[in-house]
Design a protein around this motif. Sequence first.
Motif, mmCIF file in Angstrom:
data_model
loop_
_atom_site.group_PDB
_atom_site.id
_atom_site.type_symbol
_atom_site.label_atom_id
_atom_site.label_comp_id
_atom_site.label_asym_id
_atom_site.label_seq_id
_atom_site.Cartn_x
_atom_site.Cartn_y
_atom_site.Cartn_z
ATOM 1 N N ARG A 39 29.429 42.126 30.121
ATOM 2 C CA ARG A 39 30.662 42.720 29.588
ATOM 3 C C ARG A 39 31.316 41.836 28.547
ATOM 4 O O ARG A 39 32.114 42.312 27.754
ATOM 5 C CB ARG A 39 31.623 43.044 30.718
ATOM 6 N N SER A 40 30.981 40.555 28.528
ATOM 7 C CA SER A 40 31.493 39.698 27.454
ATOM 8 C C SER A 40 30.750 39.967 26.148
ATOM 9 O O SER A 40 31.221 39.601 25.083
ATOM 10 C CB SER A 40 31.388 38.225 27.844
ATOM 11 N N ARG A 41 29.600 40.592 26.235
ATOM 12 C CA ARG A 41 28.805 40.939 25.048
ATOM 13 C C ARG A 41 28.985 42.395 24.641
ATOM 14 O O ARG A 41 28.778 42.750 23.500
ATOM 15 C CB ARG A 41 27.317 40.720 25.329
ATOM 16 N N CYS A 42 29.333 43.267 25.578
ATOM 17 C CA CYS A 42 29.438 44.697 25.299
ATOM 18 C C CYS A 42 30.554 45.265 26.163
ATOM 19 O O CYS A 42 30.508 45.148 27.385
ATOM 20 C CB CYS A 42 28.115 45.391 25.617
ATOM 21 N N SER A 43 31.532 45.882 25.535
ATOM 22 C CA SER A 43 32.665 46.395 26.298
ATOM 23 C C SER A 43 32.438 47.803 26.828
ATOM 24 O O SER A 43 33.287 48.336 27.530
ATOM 25 C CB SER A 43 33.931 46.359 25.446
ATOM 26 N N ASP A 44 31.298 48.404 26.529
ATOM 27 C CA ASP A 44 30.980 49.738 27.045
ATOM 28 C C ASP A 44 30.394 49.583 28.448
ATOM 29 O O ASP A 44 29.242 49.187 28.633
ATOM 30 C CB ASP A 44 29.991 50.430 26.119
ATOM 31 N N ALA A 45 31.227 49.902 29.451
ATOM 32 C CA ALA A 45 30.818 49.703 30.847
ATOM 33 C C ALA A 45 29.561 50.496 31.195
ATOM 34 O O ALA A 45 28.732 50.028 31.976
ATOM 35 C CB ALA A 45 31.950 50.087 31.791
ATOM 36 N N GLY A 46 29.398 51.674 30.614
ATOM 37 C CA GLY A 46 28.209 52.481 30.879
ATOM 38 C C GLY A 46 26.942 51.808 30.403
ATOM 39 O O GLY A 46 25.929 51.778 31.112
ATOM 40 N N VAL A 47 26.998 51.251 29.201
ATOM 41 C CA VAL A 47 25.832 50.542 28.654
ATOM 42 C C VAL A 47 25.536 49.320 29.514
ATOM 43 O O VAL A 47 24.384 49.049 29.852
ATOM 44 C CB VAL A 47 26.062 50.141 27.179
ATOM 45 N N VAL A 48 26.576 48.583 29.874
ATOM 46 C CA VAL A 48 26.390 47.377 30.694
ATOM 47 C C VAL A 48 25.752 47.736 32.034
ATOM 48 O O VAL A 48 24.797 47.084 32.465
ATOM 49 C CB VAL A 48 27.725 46.632 30.896
ATOM 50 N N ASP A 49 26.268 48.765 32.685
ATOM 51 C CA ASP A 49 25.702 49.167 33.976
ATOM 52 C C ASP A 49 24.229 49.561 33.828
ATOM 53 O O ASP A 49 23.396 49.188 34.657
ATOM 54 C CB ASP A 49 26.497 50.325 34.577
ATOM 55 N N ASP A 50 23.918 50.301 32.764
ATOM 56 C CA ASP A 50 22.517 50.680 32.520
ATOM 57 C C ASP A 50 21.641 49.460 32.313
ATOM 58 O O ASP A 50 20.529 49.376 32.847
ATOM 59 C CB ASP A 50 22.409 51.596 31.294
ATOM 60 N N VAL A 51 22.136 48.504 31.542
ATOM 61 C CA VAL A 51 21.359 47.287 31.250
ATOM 62 C C VAL A 51 21.104 46.491 32.525
ATOM 63 O O VAL A 51 19.989 46.022 32.757
ATOM 64 C CB VAL A 51 22.073 46.432 30.176
#
Length: 181
Positions: A39-51
Amino acid sequence: MSETRSDGELLAAVAEERDRGAFEELYRRYAPWLTARMRSRCSDAGVVDDVVQETFLAVWRGTARYRETGADAAGWLWRIASRRLVDALRGAGARGRLRQTLARLRHRDEASAEERVLAGVEHGDLAGALVRLSPELRAVLQATVLDGLTTREAAVLLGIPPGTVKTRAMRARKQLREALA
């Protein structure tokens, strides 16, 4: 009372025995940390959860192999997740999601400490100098400076030779020095 297994033991049990319990323990141990760091690299929680999910799927399926070479499991998982995040952000809708996220961040009442620091940088000479760097040079700086990866780790993450990482880092520093002089 059960004995706590080391990361290496858990990873070996997942890889060699497809041990579901070891996998679940590894997930509980590292998923929250990995999510916070992503989340420090990407603020899109959906993308982070997928990753994060894709990272652990790679471990379960055996497409990512851990080799005990002195590298810790956290660093190994971070490298897998970082590569998957780069792939996700390269996707067709990533730019639109990024714009929406930035718009939401601008309209929030309270900014995080990181956002306040970045906002201060954004309006100074450094932000302009960073924006003028080519995407390739910025990616190397992000991997080596912001993420703290070694040259070899950055090379793996970015899919380029270590010598190219060193050259791009040197060029980026030179361009930043010239822009800020």
